[in-house]
Design an enzyme around this catalytic site. Structure first.
Site, PDB file in Angstrom:
ATOM      1  CB  THR A 125      -0.967  -0.003   1.196  1.00 61.68           C
ATOM      2  OG1 THR A 125      -0.241  -0.189   2.408  1.00 61.68           O
ATOM      3  CG2 THR A 125      -1.988  -1.118   1.051  1.00 61.68           C
TER       4      THR A 125
ATOM      5  CE  LYS B 178       0.222  -3.244   3.488  1.00 63.11           C
ATOM      6  NZ  LYS B 178      -0.424  -2.239   4.446  1.00 63.11           N
TER       7      LYS B 178
ATOM      8  CB  THR C  27      -1.317  -0.926   8.721  1.00 58.54           C
ATOM      9  OG1 THR C  27      -1.875  -0.008   9.635  1.00 58.54           O
ATOM     10  CG2 THR C  27      -2.220  -0.975   7.500  1.00 58.54           C
TER      11      THR C  27
ATOM     12  CD  GLU D  21       2.618   5.472   6.498  1.00 63.21           C
ATOM     13  OE1 GLU D  21       1.813   4.930   5.730  1.00 63.21           O
ATOM     14  OE2 GLU D  21       2.290   6.110   7.514  1.00 63.21           O
TER      15      GLU D  21
ATOM     16  CG  ASN E  81       0.012   8.704   7.544  1.00 62.58           C
ATOM     17  OD1 ASN E  81      -0.700   7.720   7.441  1.00 62.58           O
ATOM     18  ND2 ASN E  81       1.300   8.626   7.828  1.00 62.58           N
TER      19      ASN E  81
ATOM     20  CB  SER F 106      -6.408  12.405  -2.176  1.00 62.55           C
ATOM     21  OG  SER F 106      -5.371  12.899  -1.346  1.00 62.55           O
TER      22      SER F 106
END
Length: 484
Positions: A232, A258, A269, A356, A479, A484
């Site tokens: 993702t 992942k 996640t 991230e 994030n 979008s």
């Protein structure tokens, strides 16, 4: 659709049901802007044929490692990324991927694995109180089957199918039903996993539409493509592979995962799928998966948040012809246990390397605590503190922030005996700044991409470690526009 490969390793032992043992549980930016081209390139390297994205290129040699690939446009590959290792086939499992259209941009987002008859399985799942439809499905079916006769796994990226009520549950059931009809097996023999945006009902028709194409695309040598299909906000695919000996027979262990954000102990996640061709009862699988999850998937944190969809599944196809093992403590499993933990540890730390916006990989170790649980709580407090994490991002050895994170837990500590180290450098000891403290040496150490921070709290023998990363502006950027 071709049936799953058959196996002579069918087990008849009754394992412990999964539900009863469930744990409370710098690549250039330009390359990142074209994920489809990146996936195609990797497919050429590995010979992996993507459903809907076919290539006639000759397969690369099995020993060639695949360079990192990005999953979402605009994301630069993590500077901490590692290459996928060579991942040969595991007898008893076949893999196909497809582009179902869960993303606005073109990329593979659907993975199907089929397993040999007699395959056993176990799972650990999120403790999140708002679990997803696929998590509910897996818990129910593993309990119903007692972990036996698992025939397939369906994974989609781009839609979590979480917080979707009855509509989401129905979509999960229809997905399993569609594949079970093609495999001529029961719906409960199919396991499901999803990752992506929360609050959107899975459009299962997109998966059903791909099944005829998937029928022609199963292959044993497709682990690298599988790792890419489940990404993702990951910036590189994650995999690990080991071989082990069971009573003189070689068995294989392959795993993919992942995850890069919303990662906190008690998983992430995170989706992780590990397959071995050993012949192990479901009870053995559940015991081993639960045991090693504590020190691997449950010992990583990016941001302190926990997902609705966390799922780790372990499958045993029995296709290697190794003796059947029905007890986790069997001495013949010694090498297998070590190698399984190694695979899980590798996958867990790769999640942190892809945190991230991460630029630092940090290991936090706490010793001298009143108990292992206390040590773990203190280590998590340090690893999840925004003040500590931003200091690491700024390459500031601010040990005062670590003291703050230790004390706020209200765990038992001896203030006048606390010691703090950055690598081999002593920052504080005996409850005060070290007499040997050297700011220049500390600053030089903090420029490393990998950091080790050790804290002794001076009251006992409990210890624990947690892996984490720093907190940068990149985390906000990723994030801030996730949907979008």
């Amino acid at each position: 659709m071709s049936k799953p490969p058959s196996s002579t390793g069918k087990t008849t032992d009754t394992p412990v049901a999964a539900s009863s043992q469930e744990r409370t549980s710098s690549s250039p930016l330009g390359a990142a802007l074209d994920p489809l081209a990146s996936v195609l390139k990797k497919a050429v390297q590995t010979g992996a044929e993507l459903v809907g994205v076919h290539t006639s290129a000759a397969p690369a040699p099995a020993a060639e490692a695949v360079k990192p690939a990005t999953g979402k446009p605009g994301l630069a590959v993590s500077p901490l990324a590692v290459d996928l290792p060579p991942m040969p086939p595991v007898p008893g499992v076949e893999i196909a991927i497809a582009q179902a259209g869960f993303y606005k941009h073109a990329r593979p987002d659907l993975l199907v694995m089929t397993f040999a008859e007699g395959t056993t399985a176990a799972g650990v799942f999120t403790r999140h109180t708002i679990g997803s439809a696929p998590v509910d499905w897996c818990k129910k079916q593993l309990a119903a089957n007692e972990g036996n006769e698992i025939r397939a796994l369906v994974v989609n990226a781009g839609c979590a199918n979480a917080f979707t009520g009855k509509l989401g549950a129905d979509a999960a059931r229809r997905t399993a039903a569609a594949l079970s009809r093609r495999l001529d097996c029961r719906q409960r023999d199919i396991l499901l996993a999803s990752t992506g945006v929360i609050g959107v009902v899975l459009d299962d028709s997109k998966i059903a539409a791909q099944l005829p194409l998937i029928e022609e695309s199963f292959k044993a040598d497709a682990w690298h493509a599988a790792a890419q299909a489940i990404m993702t906000t990951d910036t590189f695919p994650k995999g690990a592979y080991e071989t082990a000996q069971i009573d003189g027979v070689e068995v294989r262990i392959a795993g993919i995962a992942k995850g890069s954000g919303m990662i906190a102990p008690d998983m992430a996640t995170m989706l992780a799928f590990i397959v071995t061709d050993a012949t192990l009862s479901a009870g053995v699988l559940q015991s081993l998966l639960g045991l090693y999850t504590r020190t691997t998937f449950n010992s990583v944190t990016v941001d302190g948040d926990t997902s609705t969809n966390d799922t780790a599944l372990l499958f045993a196809t029995g296709a290697a012809g190794a003796p059947k093992i029905s007890r986790a403590g069997d001495r013949r499993l010694a090498d297998f246990r070590d190698k399984l933990e190694k695979v899980m540890h590798s996958l867990a730390t790769q999640l942190i390397r892809d945190g991230e916006g991460a630029t630092k990989f940090v290991k936090v170790t706490v010793t001298g605590a009143s108990s292992p649980a206390s040590a773990r709580k203190i280590a998590k407090s340090i690893a999840e503190s925004p003040l500590c994490k931003t200091a690491w991002a700024g390459e500031d050895a601010n040990w005062g922030r670590i003291v703050m994170a230790v004390g706020k837990t209200e765990e038992e500590v001896d203030r006048d005996h606390i010691a703090i180290r950055f690598g081999d450098l002593v920052a504080a000891e005996n409850g005060a700044v070290s007499l040997t403290y050297n700011e220049a040496a500390m600053s030089a150490y903090m420029k490393n991409e990998e950091l080790e921070i050790s804290v002794d709290v001076g009251v006992g023998r409990g210890s624990a470690h947690v892996y984490t990363c720093d907190l940068t502006h990149g985390y906000i950027s990723i994030n801030g526009d996730y949907r979008s």
